[in-house]
Design a protein around this motif. Structure first.
Motif, mmCIF file in Angstrom:
data_model
loop_
_atom_site.group_PDB
_atom_site.id
_atom_site.type_symbol
_atom_site.label_atom_id
_atom_site.label_comp_id
_atom_site.label_asym_id
_atom_site.label_seq_id
_atom_site.Cartn_x
_atom_site.Cartn_y
_atom_site.Cartn_z
ATOM 1 N N GLY A 1 0.784 -1.224 0.000
ATOM 2 C CA GLY A 1 0.000 0.000 0.000
ATOM 3 C C GLY A 1 0.813 1.270 0.000
ATOM 4 O O GLY A 1 0.266 2.363 0.043
ATOM 5 N N ALA A 2 2.144 1.170 -0.049
ATOM 6 C CA ALA A 2 2.990 2.357 0.043
ATOM 7 C C ALA A 2 4.165 2.305 -0.934
ATOM 8 O O ALA A 2 5.234 2.835 -0.671
ATOM 9 N N ARG A 3 3.982 1.663 -2.059
ATOM 10 C CA ARG A 3 5.086 1.497 -3.008
ATOM 11 C C ARG A 3 5.634 2.845 -3.481
ATOM 12 O O ARG A 3 6.831 3.067 -3.496
ATOM 13 N N PHE A 4 4.744 3.736 -3.910
ATOM 14 C CA PHE A 4 5.153 5.080 -4.305
ATOM 15 C C PHE A 4 4.663 6.052 -3.244
ATOM 16 O O PHE A 4 3.593 6.634 -3.351
ATOM 17 N N ASN A 5 5.470 6.244 -2.214
ATOM 18 C CA ASN A 5 5.046 7.058 -1.083
ATOM 19 C C ASN A 5 6.063 8.144 -0.760
ATOM 20 O O ASN A 5 6.182 8.582 0.381
ATOM 21 N N GLY A 6 6.837 8.561 -1.765
ATOM 22 C CA GLY A 6 7.817 9.619 -1.549
ATOM 23 C C GLY A 6 9.043 9.172 -0.791
ATOM 24 O O GLY A 6 9.797 10.005 -0.276
ATOM 25 N N GLN A 7 9.301 7.860 -0.727
ATOM 26 C CA GLN A 7 10.419 7.347 0.051
ATOM 27 C C GLN A 7 11.739 7.418 -0.739
ATOM 28 O O GLN A 7 11.742 7.439 -1.968
ATOM 29 N N GLU A 8 12.827 7.425 -0.007
ATOM 30 C CA GLU A 8 14.157 7.360 -0.614
ATOM 31 C C GLU A 8 14.507 5.914 -0.923
ATOM 32 O O GLU A 8 14.346 5.042 -0.073
ATOM 33 N N VAL A 9 14.960 5.654 -2.129
ATOM 34 C CA VAL A 9 15.363 4.315 -2.539
ATOM 35 C C VAL A 9 16.841 4.358 -2.913
ATOM 36 O O VAL A 9 17.244 5.102 -3.811
ATOM 37 N N GLU A 10 17.629 3.571 -2.204
ATOM 38 C CA GLU A 10 19.069 3.597 -2.424
ATOM 39 C C GLU A 10 19.421 3.265 -3.872
ATOM 40 O O GLU A 10 18.927 2.292 -4.446
ATOM 41 N N ARG B 1 5.366 10.640 -4.652
ATOM 42 C CA ARG B 1 4.314 10.273 -3.712
ATOM 43 C C ARG B 1 2.994 10.212 -4.479
ATOM 44 O O ARG B 1 2.382 11.232 -4.789
ATOM 45 N N LEU B 2 2.563 8.990 -4.761
ATOM 46 C CA LEU B 2 1.382 8.787 -5.590
ATOM 47 C C LEU B 2 0.233 8.142 -4.841
ATOM 48 O O LEU B 2 -0.844 7.962 -5.410
ATOM 49 N N VAL B 3 0.414 7.792 -3.577
ATOM 50 C CA VAL B 3 -0.613 7.045 -2.861
ATOM 51 C C VAL B 3 -1.508 7.939 -2.009
ATOM 52 O O VAL B 3 -2.337 7.440 -1.248
ATOM 53 N N SER B 4 -1.376 9.245 -2.153
ATOM 54 C CA SER B 4 -2.235 10.169 -1.423
ATOM 55 C C SER B 4 -2.286 11.492 -2.159
ATOM 56 O O SER B 4 -1.306 11.894 -2.794
ATOM 57 N N ASP B 5 -3.426 12.166 -2.061
ATOM 58 C CA ASP B 5 -3.516 13.502 -2.640
ATOM 59 C C ASP B 5 -3.073 14.572 -1.649
ATOM 60 O O ASP B 5 -3.076 15.763 -1.965
ATOM 61 N N GLY B 6 -2.717 14.160 -0.428
ATOM 62 C CA GLY B 6 -2.201 15.103 0.562
ATOM 63 C C GLY B 6 -3.257 15.948 1.236
ATOM 64 O O GLY B 6 -2.924 16.863 1.989
#
Length: 269
Positions: free
Chosen positions: A230-239, A246-251
């Motif tokens: 549920g959080a694949r594209f969530n604005g996280q840093e990926v090494e 961040r695509l999983v919420s409109d904020g």
């Protein structure tokens, strides 16, 4: 469309057309603010006449007689009417439609839209993942839609929802292309409840209806871009890659609290 937007639209409409007054017996009476709008409404027994607020109607008779000499004019349903928009699941049409088929899609018969538009929706979903892959400097073939958290809700509870019973892009877009809001009379009403959450989502339930508290835009985005947790594209840093979008919420947070009485919308915050 967020709850607070719907609320403002509803309250504005109510304020512009009527107010509610109570008599000594607490009986509600709808009172029109104008008797010159060319429509028979409120307590009127004819167009802009009769009832408790307007001048009496002229004496009439026949089929249109309101019972005390007041002529009742039936509503006029003549003319041509057209369906212009679907909004069973807010955000789906906006995200997955493209200009070439948005209007035909909105005017289609609900029972046929999945058959005709599912593949377009699937191609659009995969195309969006390709765009984000290119923005991240990755090979689009390596960044595809990932089966999401609905799992056993859609396919049955006999297997683990994500690992053994995934929701494919074809299955998801078949469901979403049929842009109507289902209601399950024998299950709790919710747009999506993750139950125990990742990784198995024990007790999860979804797409059984919609409540005022459901953040349907965020849920829809999670189904499209959230992947298995549920959080694949969530604005996280990926090494080695960088920051994912961040695509999983409109904020937009849920702020208003529904009330227990009509119209069930809380005060603005």
């Amino acid at each position: 469309m967020k709850l607070h937007t719907l609320k403002y639209m509803f309250l504005s409409l109510c304020a512009a057309t009527m107010f509610v007054a109570c008599d000594d017996d607490d009986a509600l009476e709808m009172v029109e603010t104008s008797c010159t709008d060319g429509v028979m409404n409120g307590t009127e027994t004819g167009v802009d006449c009769g009832g408790t607020s307007c001048q009496p109607c002229e004496d009439g008779g026949g089929d249109g007689d309101g019972g005390d000499g007041m002529m009742v004019t039936p509503p006029d349903f003549s003319g041509t009417y057209a369906q212009v928009d679907f909004m069973g699941r807010p955000g789906i049409n906006t995200v997955l439609s493209i200009p070439d088929f948005k209007d035909p899609y909105n005017q289609a018969v609900p029972s046929t839209i999945a058959e005709f538009y599912q593949k377009d929706f699937e191609n659009r979903l995969e195309g969006l993942h390709d765009v984000y892959a290119e923005l991240l400097g990755l090979n689009p073939e390596d960044v595809n839609y990932q089966p999401n958290i609905l799992g056993d809700i859609l396919n049955g509870p006999d297997k683990d929802g994500f690992t053994d019973n995934p929701v494919s892009a074809e299955l998801l877009t078949t469901i979403l292309a049929n842009d109507v809001l289902e209601v399950a009379p024998d299950l709790p009403t919710t747009y999506f409840n993750p139950g125990t959450g990742a990784p198995n989502y024990e007790g999860a339930i979804g797409l059984t209806g919609r409540t005022l508290q459901d953040d349907v835009i965020d849920v829809s985005l999670i189904l499209l871009f959230g992947g298995g947790d549920g959080a694949r594209f969530n604005g996280q840093e990926v090494e080695g890659v960088g920051t994912f979008p961040r695509l999983v919420s409109d904020g937009v947070a849920f702020t208003a609290q529904p009330t227990g009485t009509f119209p069930y919308l809380g005060a603005p915050e």
